[in-house]
Design an enzyme around this catalytic site. Structure first.
Site, PDB file in Angstrom:
ATOM      1  N   CYS A 131       0.831  -1.217   0.000  1.00 46.23           N
ATOM      2  CA  CYS A 131       0.000   0.000   0.000  1.00 46.23           C
ATOM      3  C   CYS A 131       0.864   1.266   0.000  1.00 46.23           C
ATOM      4  O   CYS A 131       1.657   1.488   0.915  1.00 46.23           O
ATOM      5  CB  CYS A 131      -0.910   0.003   1.224  1.00 46.23           C
ATOM      6  SG  CYS A 131      -1.865   1.528   1.338  1.00 46.23           S
ATOM      7  N   VAL A 175      -6.175   0.816   5.233  1.00 48.25           N
ATOM      8  CA  VAL A 175      -4.895   1.088   5.875  1.00 48.25           C
ATOM      9  C   VAL A 175      -4.290   2.322   5.192  1.00 48.25           C
ATOM     10  O   VAL A 175      -4.634   2.601   4.044  1.00 48.25           O
ATOM     11  CB  VAL A 175      -3.933  -0.124   5.754  1.00 48.25           C
ATOM     12  CG1 VAL A 175      -4.402  -1.265   6.610  1.00 48.25           C
ATOM     13  CG2 VAL A 175      -3.746  -0.552   4.306  1.00 48.25           C
ATOM     14  N   SER A 220      -3.775   8.548   5.825  1.00 44.47           N
ATOM     15  CA  SER A 220      -2.323   8.743   5.802  1.00 44.47           C
ATOM     16  C   SER A 220      -1.908  10.193   6.052  1.00 44.47           C
ATOM     17  O   SER A 220      -0.870  10.437   6.678  1.00 44.47           O
ATOM     18  CB  SER A 220      -1.746   8.248   4.472  1.00 44.47           C
ATOM     19  OG  SER A 220      -2.273   8.964   3.379  1.00 44.47           O
TER      20      SER A 220
HETATM   21  N1  LIG Z   1      -7.287   8.128   1.860  1.00 47.09           N
HETATM   22  C1  LIG Z   1      -6.677   6.947   2.437  1.00 47.09           C
HETATM   23  C2  LIG Z   1      -6.514   5.900   1.376  1.00 47.09           C
HETATM   24  C3  LIG Z   1      -6.028   4.573   1.950  1.00 47.09           C
HETATM   25  C4  LIG Z   1      -6.295   3.397   1.003  1.00 47.09           C
HETATM   26  O1  LIG Z   1      -6.974   3.542  -0.029  1.00 47.09           O
HETATM   27  N2  LIG Z   1      -5.759   2.234   1.352  1.00 47.09           N
HETATM   28  C5  LIG Z   1      -6.051   1.036   0.572  1.00 47.09           C
HETATM   29  C6  LIG Z   1      -4.835   0.132   0.445  1.00 47.09           C
HETATM   30  S1  LIG Z   1      -3.541   0.925  -0.451  1.00 47.09           S
HETATM   31  C7  LIG Z   1      -7.074   0.205   1.330  1.00 47.09           C
HETATM   32  O2  LIG Z   1      -6.981   0.083   2.532  1.00 47.09           O
HETATM   33  N3  LIG Z   1      -8.029  -0.379   0.600  1.00 47.09           N
HETATM   34  C8  LIG Z   1      -8.986  -1.279   1.176  1.00 47.09           C
HETATM   35  C9  LIG Z   1     -10.378  -0.962   0.771  1.00 47.09           C
HETATM   36  O3  LIG Z   1     -10.587   0.005   0.018  1.00 47.09           O
HETATM   37  O4  LIG Z   1     -11.260  -1.678   1.231  1.00 47.09           O
HETATM   38  C10 LIG Z   1      -5.352   7.329   3.090  1.00 47.09           C
HETATM   39  O5  LIG Z   1      -4.710   8.294   2.622  1.00 47.09           O
HETATM   40  O6  LIG Z   1      -4.961   6.695   4.090  1.00 47.09           O
END
Ligand SMILES: N[C@@H](CCC(=O)N[C@@H](CS)C(=O)NCC(=O)O)C(=O)O
Length: 217
Positions: free
Chosen positions: A12, A52, A65
């Site tokens: 990620c 995450v 994040s």
């Molecule tokens: N806006 C979030 C985006 C985080 C994100 O999209 N993480 C992805 C993995 S890279 C995730 O957890 N995806 C799981 C899902 O969408 O269910 C951040 O900046 O933390």
């Protein structure tokens, strides 16, 4: 204060931002890896979005994040944000801007046809253009000082390198400023340490599982 614990998914880019920042600051932290697409029940209980990164600090849970980054920046030295509030705000805006590039790299990984792969490459190149205009040909985003804005963009360049090396797709082609930024970032110890063992194989395996055009042809 107890050791912060980062909940991660191995490839990620959003988690990678937090890891680079923790590494740059020399913070003693724990990291737990989960499969975010098949998450354990305990994760769904603590995570409001199911995404995450999540950072556990004492009994508190932080998510997003950018927010996690700001917390780490406030609590641990050295500081990486520029002191001037206006410049800092501008940096935060561009840190948010780079987030959209991560969607692009994911879309390209999972593209099902040449047409859609080409479209995602074109879109990322368009997005990069504005970033390049602000960054210019200076060593780092703010000039000579390495900062949060550099850290938040670094995972994009890790992925650009992955596409170049494995699929001959050069997202930074013809863009000397961004290539120079990429070279500087990829040479940093914190960035190297943030890349999980077997990163490229894991990425390719995910593409195979999803019948990505780039691996099936
Ligand atoms: N806006 C979030 C985006 C985080 C994100 O999209 N993480 C992805 C993995 S890279 C995730 O957890 N995806 C799981 C899902 O969408 O269910 C951040 O900046 O933390």
């Amino acid at each position: 204060m107890s050791k912060p614990k980062l909940i991660s998914f191995n490839v990620c880019p959003f988690v990678q931002r937090s890891v680079i920042l923790l590494e740059e600051k020399g913070v003693d932290y724990d990291i737990d890896f989960i499969d975010v697409y098949d998450p354990p029940a305990w994760f769904l209980e603590i995570s409001p979005t199911g995404k995450v990164p999540v950072l556990q600090v004492n009994d508190e849970v932080l998510f997003e994040s950018t927010v996690i980054g700001e917390y780490i920046e406030e609590v641990y030295d050295p500081k990486f944000h520029p002191a001037d509030p206006l410049i800092k705000a501008k940096n935060r805006a561009w840190m948010e801007y780079t987030s959209s590039l991560y969607g692009g790299t994911f879309n390209l990984m999972m593209a099902k046809s040449k047409g859609s792969a080409d479209k995602f490459v074109k879109e990322m190149r368009e997005t990069q253009k504005s970033l390049d205009e602000v960054k210019q040909n200076r060593p780092w985003f703010n000039g000579d000082e390495f900062s949060m804005a550099d850290i938040f963009a670094a995972p994009y360049f890790v992925r650009a390198e992955f596409f170049k090396k494995n699929f001959n797709i050069d997202l930074l082609e013809g863009n000397a400023n961004l290539q120079d930024w990429s070279d500087r970032l990829l040479a940093r110890k914190s960035v190297k340490n943030s890349i999980v063992k077997g990163f490229e194989n894991i990425m390719v395996e995910r593409m195979v599982e999803n019948k990505s055009f780039l691996v099936t042809g």
